[in-house]
Scaffold this motif. Structure first.
Motif, PDB file in Angstrom:
ATOM      1  N   PHE A  28       0.725  -1.230  -0.081  1.00  0.00           N
ATOM      2  CA  PHE A  28      -0.185   0.087   0.060  1.00  0.00           C
ATOM      3  C   PHE A  28       0.791   1.292   0.112  1.00  0.00           C
ATOM      4  CE2 PHE A  28       0.818  -1.076   4.534  1.00  0.00           C
ATOM      5  CZ  PHE A  28       1.244   0.297   4.812  1.00  0.00           C
ATOM      6  N   SER A  29       0.323   2.374  -0.467  1.00  0.00           N
ATOM      7  CA  SER A  29       0.985   3.626  -0.355  1.00  0.00           C
ATOM      8  C   SER A  29       0.108   4.909  -0.300  1.00  0.00           C
ATOM      9  CB  SER A  29       1.622   3.691  -1.963  1.00  0.00           C
ATOM     10  OG  SER A  29       0.893   3.764  -2.642  1.00  0.00           O
ATOM     11  N   THR A  36      -3.458   3.978  -1.875  1.00  0.00           N
ATOM     12  CA  THR A  36      -3.427   2.974  -2.979  1.00  0.00           C
ATOM     13  C   THR A  36      -3.004   1.640  -2.582  1.00  0.00           C
ATOM     14  OG1 THR A  36      -2.809   4.667  -4.625  1.00  0.00           O
ATOM     15  CG2 THR A  36      -2.840   2.324  -5.383  1.00  0.00           C
ATOM     16  N   LEU A  37      -4.213   0.707  -2.755  1.00  0.00           N
ATOM     17  CA  LEU A  37      -3.869  -0.893  -2.207  1.00  0.00           C
ATOM     18  C   LEU A  37      -3.430  -1.535  -3.386  1.00  0.00           C
ATOM     19  CD1 LEU A  37      -7.072  -1.164  -0.087  1.00  0.00           C
ATOM     20  CD2 LEU A  37      -4.773  -0.273   0.631  1.00  0.00           C
ATOM     21  N   GLN A  38      -2.395  -2.327  -3.506  1.00  0.00           N
ATOM     22  CA  GLN A  38      -1.787  -3.335  -4.591  1.00  0.00           C
ATOM     23  C   GLN A  38      -2.268  -4.730  -3.960  1.00  0.00           C
ATOM     24  OE1 GLN A  38      -1.074  -2.232  -7.230  1.00  0.00           O
ATOM     25  NE2 GLN A  38      -0.181  -0.085  -6.864  1.00  0.00           N
ATOM     26  N   THR A  39      -3.080  -5.525  -4.772  1.00  0.00           N
ATOM     27  CA  THR A  39      -3.576  -6.660  -4.339  1.00  0.00           C
ATOM     28  C   THR A  39      -3.263  -7.474  -5.429  1.00  0.00           C
ATOM     29  OG1 THR A  39      -5.766  -6.594  -5.366  1.00  0.00           O
ATOM     30  CG2 THR A  39      -5.495  -5.423  -3.280  1.00  0.00           C
ATOM     31  N   GLY A  42      -5.673  -6.587  -8.537  1.00  0.00           N
ATOM     32  CA  GLY A  42      -5.534  -5.418  -8.982  1.00  0.00           C
ATOM     33  C   GLY A  42      -5.272  -4.242  -8.021  1.00  0.00           C
ATOM     34  N   GLU A  43      -5.862  -3.000  -8.324  1.00  0.00           N
ATOM     35  CA  GLU A  43      -5.406  -1.930  -7.499  1.00  0.00           C
ATOM     36  C   GLU A  43      -6.628  -1.388  -7.107  1.00  0.00           C
ATOM     37  OE1 GLU A  43      -2.341   0.871  -8.812  1.00  0.00           O
ATOM     38  OE2 GLU A  43      -4.084   2.252  -8.889  1.00  0.00           O
ATOM     39  N   GLN A  45      -8.084   2.348  -5.121  1.00  0.00           N
ATOM     40  CA  GLN A  45      -7.736   3.382  -4.580  1.00  0.00           C
ATOM     41  C   GLN A  45      -8.954   4.073  -3.580  1.00  0.00           C
ATOM     42  OE1 GLN A  45      -7.228   6.432  -7.784  1.00  0.00           O
ATOM     43  NE2 GLN A  45      -5.082   5.726  -8.172  1.00  0.00           N
ATOM     44  N   TYR A  58     -12.096   0.614  -7.471  1.00  0.00           N
ATOM     45  CA  TYR A  58     -11.599  -0.591  -7.955  1.00  0.00           C
ATOM     46  C   TYR A  58     -10.978  -0.532  -9.716  1.00  0.00           C
ATOM     47  CZ  TYR A  58     -12.596  -3.604  -3.767  1.00  0.00           C
ATOM     48  OH  TYR A  58     -12.800  -3.890  -2.546  1.00  0.00           O
ATOM     49  N   ARG A  60      -8.854  -2.111 -12.755  1.00  0.00           N
ATOM     50  CA  ARG A  60      -8.137  -3.026 -13.398  1.00  0.00           C
ATOM     51  C   ARG A  60      -7.579  -2.778 -14.641  1.00  0.00           C
ATOM     52  NH1 ARG A  60      -9.088  -4.648  -9.069  1.00  0.00           N
ATOM     53  NH2 ARG A  60     -10.408  -6.261  -8.299  1.00  0.00           N
ATOM     54  N   ASP A  61      -6.691  -3.334 -15.039  1.00  0.00           N
ATOM     55  CA  ASP A  61      -5.916  -3.186 -16.300  1.00  0.00           C
ATOM     56  C   ASP A  61      -6.843  -3.443 -17.418  1.00  0.00           C
ATOM     57  OD1 ASP A  61      -3.601  -2.665 -14.821  1.00  0.00           O
ATOM     58  OD2 ASP A  61      -2.724  -4.684 -15.150  1.00  0.00           O
TER      59      ASP A  61
END
Length: 794
Positions: A28-29, A36-39, A42-43, A45, A58, A60-61
């Protein structure tokens, strides 16, 4: 309340073993207050926003996201604190918190140290749908879904998220003109699904412990709104989605409206009939005959039908001199038989199909295209017609059929150069229409407050001045019976000016005077007073018998007398987001499902008569002390009482400790002033201290709140033993504000002859005040400049 997060982790891990929808938190940052959570999936915010709320996106790429329609942008993320623990991460600010489970990525939302709601399955995606899943507690009750007739507690219902007309409805409806993809729980939270696409809301229907939002496409975003009470959560919804801008004061007056006035002569004669019958009138609304001789084939002309309206400019000017505003209907459909069809096609103003051609289709009014309000060039074409009409003196707009009533899935809309299918933005069509019209009017007529009445919108449409109504309701007792539920369900989510076609719109074989007058009684305590109907039975009181006219006049004049109170509600709504109409749960959360009564501001408890033949009305009183507005009888709360309910006098209670400011009614609100102000105070020894603020401004400037050009007349009361002290203080000013006011006081709850009345230190002679034994009241008059102090020795 929800059980503590750590007590539920084990249970959730078991539930999630059969799902891949939650994901392990990798990192997370935080940057510019955005967490921002990196899971592993996906990401995510997280942004804290106004109104004790969090926006959860949520990402998604490769998944395109439409812009938010619900949120009041631009908004920067607000500061938060992020802390890491062994099994979870917290995101906190003051009483608000989110716990993120590291093992599952699941979000749980806290307020004042207690969990109030959590994701169950979190983001749910299939090949056909996307949405979110949340956990429901066993006994939880929820408002939600917007306009529906399902009962106040929407728990156990599944409903379409697709705005759609329901002509002639009565007491039941699962799909109507203005849905809301949101819920508000008695657990003191709200969730807003920020997705405008065609979808579904399931509030514990498929699974009793699950709340689920889903849509065919669109944004993967939701908003959680928190607060310390149901009322505070409601106000916070308005803060994060945008508070209603000020309406012109005349919007609180009486409207003449029908389907519809067919000629200039008929229009002027109708306004004159109100004047002749001494009934106040502030606006007349012209339905579709202003642009055509009959119903079909003319929609989209967007100009006067001169054979029947030969000199509309003169007509508008005449109405204006009578204090009557002109409101015109417009629709977003341009028929291929209309005068503007070729022009609209040439200017690429209409939604297209996959081949780039105009998407045409047939509906009740003819073969048509649909204005692409999302396309700025198309919007500019459409708005040119509003400019021309405004130059002729039109001061209000009625946008009809804006669901849109017919909206083919094959139609494409242009949003910033990107073609988007109709189903993706269907629920935001009326919202976007209101937005472009609101912003256009502020630009072209910056001295006027927009008046924009529309029957369909989305979360946050109120920030564009939208005034919605409940659609084509049946002209029947059944039609009346559902209106409190509809009004409360919308008001609780920030849509403050929801109202109904008074008297009912659709059908009816003959005039039912009792139904009509009961509906007008109800309308006097709703945000907008607008009788409207099909014209086989006149919706205007002036075209009925003398006894109906007499009762209607009294109802309407009561509405006008209460303008200081009503207008203060209007300004307060724009300042704080507190609605004009409020569910009883705002003061007693145990009555979350009450749809028999409602609050009109802080002071009034309203219990409309909704069945024929009633002469007495049962009322379940909330906590406190209450006065019968008509008889002045005093009641202790938390009991069921019965009050007299003659036609023309809606059952109405006033809470002890309330100030009610009124004026003498005028023919229209352009003549309104508060130089002579009547103030009633409802005293009881149980209420030792109370405060009320009456707001005043010029009634027209859009900049009132931004520039501070308004007055606050602060009224306080303190009762100690046999001494009652009243203090009025005026703060602020505005152009042409009264330099002095004459205040005519009536203090109720004075059970014995007072010993003396003192104003600003001077004892009044006995001839200068009167005590009424029948109503237990004392009356006197005082002059007010900046402050007035009154002491009554009981």
């Amino acid at each position: 309340m929800k059980r503590h997060f750590l007590h539920r982790v084990a249970l959730f891990v078991l539930v999630l073993t059969s799902h891949s929808l939650h994901a392990k938190l990798d990192a997370f940052s935080i940057e510019k207050h955005v967490v921002t959570l990196q899971t592993t999936q996906g990401e995510v915010q997280i942004k804290r926003q106004d109104g004790e709320s969090f926006v959860i996106d949520y990402l998604r790429d490769g998944q395109a996201q439409l812009p938010s329609f619900a949120l009041a942008y631009p908004r920067q993320a607000l500061p938060v604190k992020v802390s890491e623990y062994t099994s979870y991460v917290t995101i906190t600010y003051a009483e608000q918190a989110i716990h993120v489970d590291k093992a599952t990525g699941r979000l749980a939302f806290y307020y004042a140290g207690e969990e109030v709601v959590s994701e169950k399955l979190g983001l749910v995606e299939t090949s056909e749908h996307r949405g979110f899943s949340f956990q429901l507690d066993t006994d939880e009750k929820l408002y939600g879904g917007g306009q529906r007739l399902l009962g106040m507690d929407r728990r156990g219902h599944k409903m379409p998220l697709y705005n759609k007309a329901h002509y002639g409805y009565t007491t039941e409806s699962n799909q109507m003109y203005y849905g809301l993809s949101a819920v508000l729980s008695d657990q003191r939270y709200a969730i807003l699904f920020d997705n405008s696409a065609k979808g579904e809301l399931d509030i514990g229907h498929t699974y009793a412990d699950e709340l689920r939002f889903s849509a065919d496409t669109g944004r993967t975003s939701y908003v959680v709104v928190l607060g310390n009470s149901v009322q505070q959560v409601s106000q916070n919804i308005a803060k994060v989605t945008g508070k209603q801008p000020l309406l012109p004061r005349w919007a609180l007056g009486n409207f003449a409206s029908r389907f519809g006035y067919k000629t200039q002569t008929q229009t002027l004669a109708t306004a004159q009939a109100y004047i002749d019958n001494d009934i106040p009138l502030d606006a007349i609304v012209l339905d579709l005959y202003w642009f055509g001789p009959d119903i079909k084939g003319h929609m989209g002309n967007l100009d006067w039908y001169r054979p029947n309206f030969p000199t509309p400019e003169n007509m508008i000017q005449t109405l204006t001199t009578q204090g009557v505003n002109t409101v015109l209907i417009t629709e977003p459909f341009i028929l291929s038989t209309s005068k503007q069809w070729t022009n609209a096609v040439a200017n690429k103003a209409l939604a297209t199909n996959i081949d780039g051609a105009v998407e045409t289709f047939d509906f009740y009014f003819g073969n048509t295209g649909l204005v692409d309000v999302f396309n700025q060039d198309a919007a500019n074409w459409f708005l040119d017609f509003y400019s021309r009409l405004a130059q002729q003196g039109v001061t209000g707009w009625w946008g009809d059929l804006g669901e849109p009533e017919v909206h083919p899935a094959t139609a494409l809309h242009n949003i910033d150069g990107r073609l988007v299918g109709a189903d993706a933005v269907h629920n935001a069509y009326g919202h976007q229409w209101a937005k472009i019209l609101f912003e256009h009017q502020l630009k072209t007529q910056p001295e006027l407050r927009p008046f924009i009445m529309m029957r369909s919108g989305f979360l946050g449409s109120q920030r564009y001045g939208m005034i919605p109504w409940t659609g084509d309701v049946s002209r029947s007792w059944g039609g009346l019976q559902g209106q409190i539920e509809l009004m409360l369900q919308m008001s609780a989510f920030g849509v403050a000016y929801i109202h109904s076609d008074l008297g009912g719109f659709a059908g009816g074989d003959k005039f039912d005077a009792e139904l009509y007058l009961r509906w007008l009684e109800f309308g006097a305590f709703t945000p907008v007073f607008r009788p409207h109907a099909q014209d086989n039975i006149a919706p205007e009181p002036v075209f009925h018998s003398e006894d109906v006219i007499d009762i209607a006049r009294d109802i309407i004049k009561l509405r006008y007398a209460l303008t200081p109170y009503n207008y203060s509600l209007s300004l307060a709504n724009s300042m704080t987001g507190e609605p004009l109409v409020r569910p009883v749960s705002f003061i007693d959360e145990s009555r979350f499902t009450d749809a028999k009564h409602y609050l009109w501001g802080d002071a009034f408890l309203v219990a409309p008569v909704k069945v024929a033949g009633v002469t007495k009305q049962a009322i379940d009183l909330p906590e406190g002390v209450w006065f019968d507005y008509w008889q002045k009888q005093k009641w202790t709360g938390e009991q069921s009482i019965s009050v007299q309910a003659p036609i023309g006098q809606i059952p109405l209670l006033v809470k002890a400790g309330s100030f009610i400011p009124t004026v003498s009614p005028t023919q229209h609100l352009k003549a309104y002033n508060t130089r002579n102000l009547h103030i009633a105070y409802y005293a009881d020894a149980a209420v030792q201290d109370s405060t009320y603020v009456m707001y005043e401004d010029d009634g027209a400037s859009p900049q009132t709140l931004g520039t501070g050009a308004y007055q606050s007349i602060i009224m306080t009361a303190a009762q100690r033993g046999k001494a009652l002290s009243l203090l009025l203080t005026v703060k602020g000013t505005y152009a042409r504000a009264p330099l002095q006011r004459t205040i005519h006081y009536t203090v109720y709850g004075v059970n014995n002859l007072p010993q003396r009345v003192i104003i600003d230190g001077k004892h009044l002679a006995e001839s200068q005040w009167q005590w009424d034994e029948l109503t237990n009241s004392v009356r006197f008059t005082a002059e007010l400049q900046q402050q007035a102090q009154i002491n009554i020795i009981l």
